[in-house]
Design a protein around this motif. Structure first.
Motif, PDB file in Angstrom:
ATOM      1  N   GLY A 148      13.925  15.000  10.440  1.00 20.33           N
ATOM      2  CA  GLY A 148      14.086  16.331   9.883  1.00 20.33           C
ATOM      3  C   GLY A 148      12.806  16.895   9.290  1.00 20.33           C
ATOM      4  O   GLY A 148      11.771  16.230   9.193  1.00 20.33           O
ATOM      5  N   ASP A 149      12.875  18.146   8.856  1.00 23.11           N
ATOM      6  CA  ASP A 149      11.732  18.824   8.254  1.00 23.11           C
ATOM      7  C   ASP A 149      11.308  18.152   6.955  1.00 23.11           C
ATOM      8  O   ASP A 149      12.133  17.610   6.210  1.00 23.11           O
ATOM      9  CB  ASP A 149      12.084  20.283   7.944  1.00 23.11           C
ATOM     10  CG  ASP A 149      12.391  21.103   9.193  1.00 23.11           C
ATOM     11  OD1 ASP A 149      12.060  20.654  10.297  1.00 23.11           O
ATOM     12  OD2 ASP A 149      12.965  22.202   9.028  1.00 23.11           O
ATOM     13  N   TRP A 150      10.007  18.186   6.683  1.00 26.91           N
ATOM     14  CA  TRP A 150       9.408  17.737   5.427  1.00 26.91           C
ATOM     15  C   TRP A 150       9.541  16.231   5.192  1.00 26.91           C
ATOM     16  O   TRP A 150       9.325  15.750   4.070  1.00 26.91           O
ATOM     17  CB  TRP A 150      10.010  18.472   4.225  1.00 26.91           C
ATOM     18  CG  TRP A 150       9.774  19.956   4.230  1.00 26.91           C
ATOM     19  CD1 TRP A 150      10.672  20.928   4.579  1.00 26.91           C
ATOM     20  CD2 TRP A 150       8.573  20.642   3.891  1.00 26.91           C
ATOM     21  NE1 TRP A 150      10.100  22.173   4.476  1.00 26.91           N
ATOM     22  CE2 TRP A 150       8.813  22.022   4.039  1.00 26.91           C
ATOM     23  CE3 TRP A 150       7.307  20.229   3.457  1.00 26.91           C
ATOM     24  CZ2 TRP A 150       7.840  22.993   3.783  1.00 26.91           C
ATOM     25  CZ3 TRP A 150       6.348  21.197   3.190  1.00 26.91           C
ATOM     26  CH2 TRP A 150       6.619  22.556   3.358  1.00 26.91           C
ATOM     27  N   VAL A 151       9.851  15.464   6.210  1.00 20.50           N
ATOM     28  CA  VAL A 151       9.937  14.005   6.067  1.00 20.50           C
ATOM     29  C   VAL A 151       8.536  13.412   5.990  1.00 20.50           C
ATOM     30  O   VAL A 151       7.606  13.877   6.662  1.00 20.50           O
ATOM     31  CB  VAL A 151      10.718  13.396   7.250  1.00 20.50           C
ATOM     32  CG1 VAL A 151      10.512  11.881   7.340  1.00 20.50           C
ATOM     33  CG2 VAL A 151      12.198  13.730   7.130  1.00 20.50           C
ATOM     34  N   ILE A 152       8.385  12.373   5.185  1.00 23.38           N
ATOM     35  CA  ILE A 152       7.140  11.613   5.099  1.00 23.38           C
ATOM     36  C   ILE A 152       7.439  10.166   5.457  1.00 23.38           C
ATOM     37  O   ILE A 152       8.282   9.520   4.829  1.00 23.38           O
ATOM     38  CB  ILE A 152       6.529  11.677   3.693  1.00 23.38           C
ATOM     39  CG1 ILE A 152       6.201  13.129   3.316  1.00 23.38           C
ATOM     40  CG2 ILE A 152       5.267  10.809   3.616  1.00 23.38           C
ATOM     41  CD1 ILE A 152       5.721  13.290   1.884  1.00 23.38           C
ATOM     42  N   LEU A 153       6.757   9.660   6.489  1.00 24.58           N
ATOM     43  CA  LEU A 153       6.885   8.255   6.874  1.00 24.58           C
ATOM     44  C   LEU A 153       5.644   7.514   6.410  1.00 24.58           C
ATOM     45  O   LEU A 153       4.524   7.852   6.785  1.00 24.58           O
ATOM     46  CB  LEU A 153       7.038   8.113   8.390  1.00 24.58           C
ATOM     47  CG  LEU A 153       8.278   8.758   9.025  1.00 24.58           C
ATOM     48  CD1 LEU A 153       8.342   8.407  10.513  1.00 24.58           C
ATOM     49  CD2 LEU A 153       9.557   8.337   8.324  1.00 24.58           C
ATOM     50  N   GLY A 154       5.850   6.494   5.575  1.00 22.62           N
ATOM     51  CA  GLY A 154       4.728   5.712   5.092  1.00 22.62           C
ATOM     52  C   GLY A 154       4.055   4.925   6.208  1.00 22.62           C
ATOM     53  O   GLY A 154       4.613   4.708   7.284  1.00 22.62           O
ATOM     54  N   ALA A 155       2.842   4.467   5.942  1.00 24.61           N
ATOM     55  CA  ALA A 155       2.076   3.709   6.933  1.00 24.61           C
ATOM     56  C   ALA A 155       2.872   2.508   7.431  1.00 24.61           C
ATOM     57  O   ALA A 155       3.577   1.850   6.669  1.00 24.61           O
ATOM     58  CB  ALA A 155       0.757   3.246   6.322  1.00 24.61           C
ATOM     59  N   MET A 170      11.754  10.194   2.695  1.00 25.51           N
ATOM     60  CA  MET A 170      10.467   9.499   2.634  1.00 25.51           C
ATOM     61  C   MET A 170      10.697   8.007   2.798  1.00 25.51           C
ATOM     62  O   MET A 170      11.730   7.480   2.365  1.00 25.51           O
ATOM     63  CB  MET A 170       9.788   9.789   1.286  1.00 25.51           C
ATOM     64  CG  MET A 170       8.392   9.234   1.127  1.00 25.51           C
ATOM     65  SD  MET A 170       7.652   9.795  -0.445  1.00 25.51           S
ATOM     66  CE  MET A 170       6.023   9.053  -0.305  1.00 25.51           C
ATOM     67  N   THR A 171       9.755   7.323   3.444  1.00 28.81           N
ATOM     68  CA  THR A 171       9.811   5.868   3.529  1.00 28.81           C
ATOM     69  C   THR A 171       8.554   5.266   2.929  1.00 28.81           C
ATOM     70  O   THR A 171       7.477   5.863   2.977  1.00 28.81           O
ATOM     71  CB  THR A 171       9.933   5.369   4.989  1.00 28.81           C
ATOM     72  OG1 THR A 171       8.739   5.706   5.713  1.00 28.81           O
ATOM     73  CG2 THR A 171      11.145   5.985   5.670  1.00 28.81           C
ATOM     74  N   GLY A 172       8.698   4.077   2.374  1.00 30.14           N
ATOM     75  CA  GLY A 172       7.552   3.355   1.845  1.00 30.14           C
ATOM     76  C   GLY A 172       6.776   2.656   2.949  1.00 30.14           C
ATOM     77  O   GLY A 172       7.244   2.495   4.074  1.00 30.14           O
ATOM     78  N   MET A 173       5.592   2.219   2.631  1.00 22.43           N
ATOM     79  CA  MET A 173       4.723   1.548   3.596  1.00 22.43           C
ATOM     80  C   MET A 173       5.402   0.307   4.168  1.00 22.43           C
ATOM     81  O   MET A 173       5.997  -0.484   3.436  1.00 22.43           O
ATOM     82  CB  MET A 173       3.405   1.151   2.931  1.00 22.43           C
ATOM     83  CG  MET A 173       2.419   0.481   3.860  1.00 22.43           C
ATOM     84  SD  MET A 173       0.850   0.090   3.039  1.00 22.43           S
ATOM     85  CE  MET A 173       1.382  -1.157   1.868  1.00 22.43           C
ATOM     86  N   GLU A 188      12.668   1.995   1.350  1.00 23.42           N
ATOM     87  CA  GLU A 188      11.571   1.068   1.656  1.00 23.42           C
ATOM     88  C   GLU A 188      12.159  -0.309   1.875  1.00 23.42           C
ATOM     89  O   GLU A 188      13.273  -0.624   1.436  1.00 23.42           O
ATOM     90  CB  GLU A 188      10.513   1.050   0.538  1.00 23.42           C
ATOM     91  CG  GLU A 188      11.000   0.598  -0.812  1.00 23.42           C
ATOM     92  CD  GLU A 188      10.884  -0.911  -1.030  1.00 23.42           C
ATOM     93  OE1 GLU A 188      10.097  -1.544  -0.296  1.00 23.42           O
ATOM     94  OE2 GLU A 188      11.584  -1.428  -1.905  1.00 23.42           O
ATOM     95  N   GLY A 189      11.409  -1.153   2.585  1.00 22.15           N
ATOM     96  CA  GLY A 189      11.821  -2.528   2.794  1.00 22.15           C
ATOM     97  C   GLY A 189      12.035  -2.874   4.247  1.00 22.15           C
ATOM     98  O   GLY A 189      11.878  -2.056   5.155  1.00 22.15           O
TER      99      GLY A 189
END
Length: 268
Positions: A148-155, A170-173, A188-189
């Motif tokens: 979806g819009d404005w999602v951030i996927l961590g490294a 958002m997801t963590g690294m 995350e995890g």
């Protein structure tokens, strides 16, 4: 007066059938195939390969060593003319690989507008990525994933095929996402679990205190009260009574949860 620097480097190999706006810039040794269309103001760096039935919009920055529109990595693919469609004003960094779709998945892999795609990102066949997302280095999504819009996927985030990620999440690294992630959720995890909601991101996007309070109430219903998913949906539907300004946010959540299958479930 000396001639201006040419927009197309003389070492670039561009098929005569390709359709490039006159303002497109192409760097040294890049290769562009016959079924490619590129809109005004897009810049293609050196050593990029753009092939297949690929359409790229306006104002994109495509860095060196990218591969766009290559044949997908699906054994069922038999050479059908499937597509990759990229919108406007995206930044696509080095070594990113975005593949065409498959007939079984609708035939199109799609990236929207204003996305910030860092190095080594991967969009597999039939993925749909919205607008204003950020994929950090090595974020990889498998086939049929919807973001979806404005999602951030961590490294180094990896997303399993057919998983959906709701807007503003958002997801963590290093996260491995095996289930649907509802809107606003931070996870995350390995496998990824829900940790909170993306409250800071919502504040930066101008969400009012009332809308953020509604998101907090949705988080409580989903993750803090021991409710089943059906019970949580009923509780979430009631939130607009006390937070009318957040009606669109509540509907976004309910629509997402309505499309979640028991087999996939949501991150917990």
């Amino acid at each position: 007066m000396a001639d201006a620097t040419p927009l197309i480097h003389p070492t670039a190999l561009i098929d005569p059938a390709a359709e490039l706006d006159s303002s497109v810039q192409v760097g040294a040794y890049s290769v562009i195939g016959p079924h490619v269309k590129i809109g005004a103001g897009t810049v293609v760096g050196p050593h990029a390969v753009i092939e297949g039935h690929t359409t790229i919009g306006q104002g994109n920055q495509i860095f060196q060593f990218t591969s766009l529109g290559a044949v997908n990595q699906d054994k069922k693919y038999k050479g059908e003319p499937c597509e990759l469609i990229i919108g406007d004003r995206n930044t696509i960094r080095e070594f990113s690989t975005y593949h065409i779709g498959t007939v079984q998945g609708g035939g199109v892999t799609r990236l929207g507008h204003d996305n910030w795609m860092m190095a080594y990102t991967h969009l597999a066949h039939d993925c749909v990525v919205g607008n204003h997302t950020i994929f950090a280095n090595n974020a990889q999504i498998a086939g049929h994933v919807v973001v979806g819009d404005w999602v951030i996927l961590g490294a180094y985030t990896c997303v399993h095929q057919f998983v959906r990620i709701g807007a503003h999440g958002m997801t963590g690294m290093g996260s491995v996402l095996l289930a649907d992630q509802p809107p606003f959720v931070m996870s995350e995890g390995h496998p990824a679990g829900a940790r909170s909601m993306n409250f800071e991101g919502l504040r930066r996007r101008g969400f009012s205190p009332d809308r953020i309070a509604a998101v907090k109430a949705m988080h409580k219903a989903l993750y803090r009260e021991g409710l089943t998913l059906e019970q949580a949906k009923a509780r979430i539907a009631d939130i607009t009574a006390s937070h009318p300004e957040a009606e669109a946010d509540v509907n976004l959540m309910l629509d997402f949860l309505a499309a979640t299958t028991p087999q996939r479930g949501i991150v917990r």
